[in-house]
Design a protein around this motif. Structure first.
Motif, PDB file in Angstrom:
ATOM      1  N   ASN A  18       0.837  -1.203   0.000  1.00  0.00           N
ATOM      2  CA  ASN A  18       0.000   0.000   0.000  1.00  0.00           C
ATOM      3  C   ASN A  18       0.869   1.249   0.000  1.00  0.00           C
ATOM      4  O   ASN A  18       1.863   1.328   0.724  1.00  0.00           O
ATOM      5  CB  ASN A  18      -0.927   0.030   1.226  1.00  0.00           C
ATOM      6  N   ASP A  24      -3.641  -3.175   5.185  1.00  0.00           N
ATOM      7  CA  ASP A  24      -5.068  -2.836   5.178  1.00  0.00           C
ATOM      8  C   ASP A  24      -5.630  -2.672   6.588  1.00  0.00           C
ATOM      9  O   ASP A  24      -6.355  -1.718   6.867  1.00  0.00           O
ATOM     10  CB  ASP A  24      -5.870  -3.894   4.411  1.00  0.00           C
ATOM     11  N   ARG A  27      -4.137   0.487   8.240  1.00  0.00           N
ATOM     12  CA  ARG A  27      -4.603   1.700   7.569  1.00  0.00           C
ATOM     13  C   ARG A  27      -5.977   2.084   8.090  1.00  0.00           C
ATOM     14  O   ARG A  27      -6.243   3.252   8.360  1.00  0.00           O
ATOM     15  CB  ARG A  27      -4.634   1.496   6.054  1.00  0.00           C
TER      16      ARG A  27
END
Length: 153
Positions: A18, A24, A27
């Motif tokens: 990312n 993920d 984040r």
């Protein structure tokens, strides 16, 4: 199709591709933390965000570094007189562009002053003992010399 470079997640230290630098899961957590951060809600207002973006375009370099002859990109639009100290929130005369380093120094100094820990500016290296006039040792060829005369033998 180009392959994305893997980086270490800034949160949990696992591998991610990312662009944010977070996997993920982290984040999503980082976004939640940021949105729920305690602080003055003024800094999330549309008026401040528009003003901040306008000033950022107007003054893209750190003003402290620029005064020292260095060209460093700005990171923060900073209130010169902080809002909690009565500074004007949307006045061009009360903001400056600062890099993270200069902003940290300025914020720490303001906090010390607010807490009464720093009543006067720090003394210069030439006068490490403030206003006291203490005799200083002189360094001559033979080493340290006390007082004003140098005895040669």
């Amino acid at each position: 199709m180009p392959v994305k470079t893997k980086v270490v997640c800034r949160g949990c230290r696992t591998s991610t591709s990312n662009a944010s630098g977070y996997c993920d899961a982290c984040r999503d957590q980082a976004g939640t933390k940021r949105r729920t951060k305690k602080g003055d809600p003024f800094y999330w207002s549309p008026q401040w965000l528009r003003f901040r973006d306008w000033y950022r375009k107007k003054s893209p370099l750190c003003e402290e570094c620029k005064a020292d002859g260095k060209l460093v990109p700005m990171d923060v639009v900073d209130h010169i007189v902080e809002l909690k100290d009565g500074g004007a929130p949307l006045s061009e005369d009360n903001v400056q562009s600062l890099c993270s380093h200069c902003h940290s120094k300025k914020t720490a100094r303001a906090k010390r002053e607010r807490e009464g820990l720093c009543e006067s500016p720090p003394t210069s290296p030439a006068q490490p003992f403030g206003s006291q006039n203490l005799p200083l040792a002189k360094l001559g060829r033979g080493g340290i010399e006390k007082g004003g005369s140098h005895e040669q033998g």
